[in-house]
Design a protein around this motif. Structure first.
Motif: not given
Length: 680
Positions: A221-228
């Protein structure tokens, strides 16, 4: 997002203490974080790592006896630690919004959705009741809530899980906050609803220019959404970096271990998942050295004696020995071939349907219709095979699992386990049927009597069946506890003394007590951290090989199902729409619904490759009381034509896998490579 932009939020050396009878718990031990306007920061880590506690500290919502014992939380130039509590409350209602993990327990059951969303406008902005209602309806429409003007007057229990989550998002955004904190916003949702919620967060972030903190244990989930991304462990940030280099070349051993434990990272279907040894430290105790050192393969005396600081300019890491070779966990024995797995059919589901009466009436309850939970489902499972069952919430997966396990009777059809037809068995014969089929429940804690010790819980099926003496049952419990990797003293303890992963293993041991042929696994790892999930899945695979078990593996996590299953069946609104070998269904889906489910799954490679073109499933799941005519998926299918409303498609073969399994699909217009690429 450039590093020259001043941070909206700066957390420095944050320590939190919570006094308890046994000592002082320190869930945060020197957290440093920056979040800039318009940026999304992903915070990941195992349960107990401090993710949610960090979010609560920022919001000023620590437990009643919790205090910030050191450090600062600077938000838009104000220190929230030293600020007046009344000022923090005003900021919390207007400048900082939070989406909580479980909307059902966070929403007020006595207030309508519209009143709850508009409450902060009335309190902090002085809006009238009518103006707050209009604004609530408007923001509900913005977050994709269907029939917003009607749902505005509904109560939380009248909404689906996805709609309640949208209501929580609307409540957090109604005052246009500068910072939005989302704590596990999609954990309990299926992949299609998860995709809608995450897309919505991205759209609203762009529209309002808000900064977002995304707290989750799901690294994809974080891989496709987060900048950092920041990885937390034992109350500290262990690694902090931009998303692309973070996933391409993780530096900390803990980060690399979490990524190695993902099912999608298994080299092939026979690879074991990497399992992090040991357990997180007790946060009551003083931690000397690196908190991850006792579980780290590369730890040295330096790691055990002194605590590494978070250092680096862009890619920061708190580790004396960063990097290293890829972590792997070896290979399991070869899985059964098609001939081995299906030559001996152990489970046959023959035209099974399950309908429930729908009751209505205010004073006199009467039947007003029928709920078609499962409709004419057929498939077979071979000995030693794992059959995965996937679909959205409400598709009938769990109902079918309970019927197959003999916990409910089918309305029509038959369930046959190793030659015994459950619907024809009564009394003692029905009891003995359960020797052949057992069930692992999604919530192991709720499925165990809290007043019984573990030895009694595991031996209970043997006692019910009248098998063996008390001594023999005790010996069986000891043997099973040893097999699932729990200490000997586990037998004398009670369920509340174990973690979620340990409880799931105890549930597996209880299911194995009668040496069944089939175990129905209903979402057995959905609530577990990725590292604990890896331990349970490895255990299940090993025991399957030892006992030649057959699993019916029910889950909405397609990555886990693909890793575990030989074949996959896809259900939609009570009907089976596709069945095939796991690789065929995952890589070459034939039904548009299957394609939509697969495309909705977040992937780690999105951090480096960017977002991909997706086939999205739009709209809400129709009511099972009044399912669409013909193909039940036609109301959400872009390829539907007149024939789809007139005739129900039947499962038909469209090729076979390399192992010889048929690929079946119930669709008038199954997908082809041309239509998948052109969308026509």
């Amino acid at each position: 997002m450039t590093s020259q932009v001043e941070p909206l939020l700066q957390v420095r050396n944050l320590h939190v203490s919570i006094p308890q009878r046994k000592g002082q718990v320190s869930p945060l031990r020197g957290v440093d974080l920056d979040v800039r306007p318009g940026e999304t920061l992903g915070i990941v880590g195992e349960s107990g790592s401090g993710k949610t506690m960090t979010a609560l500290a920022i919001m000023g919502l620590l437990p009643g006896n919790g205090v910030v014992s050191n450090g600062s939380i600077m938000f838009d130039g104000k220190d929230l630690v030293t600020a007046d509590p009344a000022d923090v409350r005003r900021l919390r209602g207007t400048e900082i919004g939070m989406i909580f993990q479980d909307p059902m327990t966070s929403l007020n059951p006595t207030m309508t959705i519209g009143n709850q969303i508009g409450e902060s406008l009335r309190i902090h902005r002085g809006a009238s009741k009518a103006a707050a209602r209009e604004r609530a309806i408007d923001i509900m429409r913005r977050v994709g809530m269907p029939r917003a003007d009607k749902i505005c007057d509904d109560y939380p229990h009248q909404l689906s899980g996805g709609m309640r989550q949208r209501a929580m998002i609307a409540m957090a955004l109604v005052c246009h906050p500068k910072l939005l904190i989302a704590d596990e916003p999609t954990t309990a949702l299926d992949v299609t609803t998860q995709l809608q919620i995450l897309d919505l967060l991205d759209e609203l972030k762009e529209e309002f220019g808000s900064a977002v903190i995304l707290v989750t244990h799901d690294l994809a989930v974080v891989a496709g959404r987060a900048d950092t991304v920041a990885v937390m462990y034992a109350g500290r940030v262990m690694e902090h970096a931009p998303a692309a280099p973070f996933f391409e070349s993780p530096e900390h051993q803990y980060t690399r271990a979490l990524l190695a434990a993902l099912p999608e990272r298994a080299a092939n279907s026979r690879a074991r998942l990497y399992s992090i040894p040991g357990a997180p430290p007790n946060l009551i105790d003083e931690i000397i050295g690196c908190p991850f050192a006792p579980r780290c393969e590369r730890a040295t005396d330096e790691c055990r004696q002194s605590t590494p600081e978070l250092t680096g300019s862009v890619h920061k890491v708190a580790c004396y020995h960063p990097g290293g070779e890829k972590l792997t966990a070896g290979v399991l024995e070869e899985r059964p071939t098609h001939e081995q797995a299906t030559a001996d059919t152990v489970l046959e589901v023959d035209q099974v349907s399950k309908r429930y009466p729908a009751l209505g009436g205010m004073f006199v309850r009467r039947q007003i219709g029928e709920v078609s939970a499962v409709d004419d489902v057929s498939f077979q499972v071979g000995r030693g095979e794992t059959f995965g069952l996937v679909g959205e919430s409400g598709c009938g997966k769990s109902t079918l699992g309970r019927v197959i396990a003999g916990l409910e009777d089918p309305t029509d059809g038959h369930v046959i386990v190793d030659g015994d037809n459950a619907s024809r068995l009564k009394g003692r014969g029905r009891t003995q049927f359960h020797r052949k089929i057992q069930m692992m429940f999604q919530d192991s804690a709720a499925a165990m009597d809290p007043r019984m010790r573990v030895d009694e819980i595991i031996a209970e099926p043997l006692a019910v069946q009248g098998i063996g003496s008390r001594k023999m049952r005790r010996e069986k419990s000891e043997s099973l506890v040893d097999q699932i990797g729990l200490p000997d003293d586990a037998l004398e303890r009670y369920p509340h003394e174990f973690s979620g992963g340990q409880l799931q293993r105890i549930g597996l041991a209880r299911a194995l007590a009668l040496n069944p042929d089939v175990i129905v696994c209903d979402e057995p790892v959905s609530a577990l951290d990725v590292s604990v999930q890896a331990q349970v899945l490895n255990q299940m695979r090993e025991l399957q090989e030892e006992y030649r078990l057959s699993y019916l593996f029910i889950s909405h996590d397609l990555a886990v199902v693909r890793y575990m299953a030989d074949r996959i069946g896809v259900m939609y609104l009570g009907v089976m729409v596709e069945i095939g070998a796991a690789d065929d269904v995952s890589e070459r889906p034939l039904h548009p619904y299957t394609r939509g489910l697969i495309d909705a799954v977040p992937r780690i490679d999105e951090a480096s490759e960017g977002s991909r073109e997706r086939f999205k499933i739009e709209g809400e799941l129709p009511s099972a009381m009044d399912p669409p005519s013909g193909c039940r998926f036609r109301t959400r299918c872009p390829f539907a034509q007149d024939v789809c409303a007139e005739a129900r498609p039947q499962l038909e073969e469209h090729g076979r896998s390399a192992e010889g399994w048929p690929h079946l699909v119930a669709c008038h217009f199954p997908l082809t490579s041309q239509r998948e690429t052109t969308g026509t």
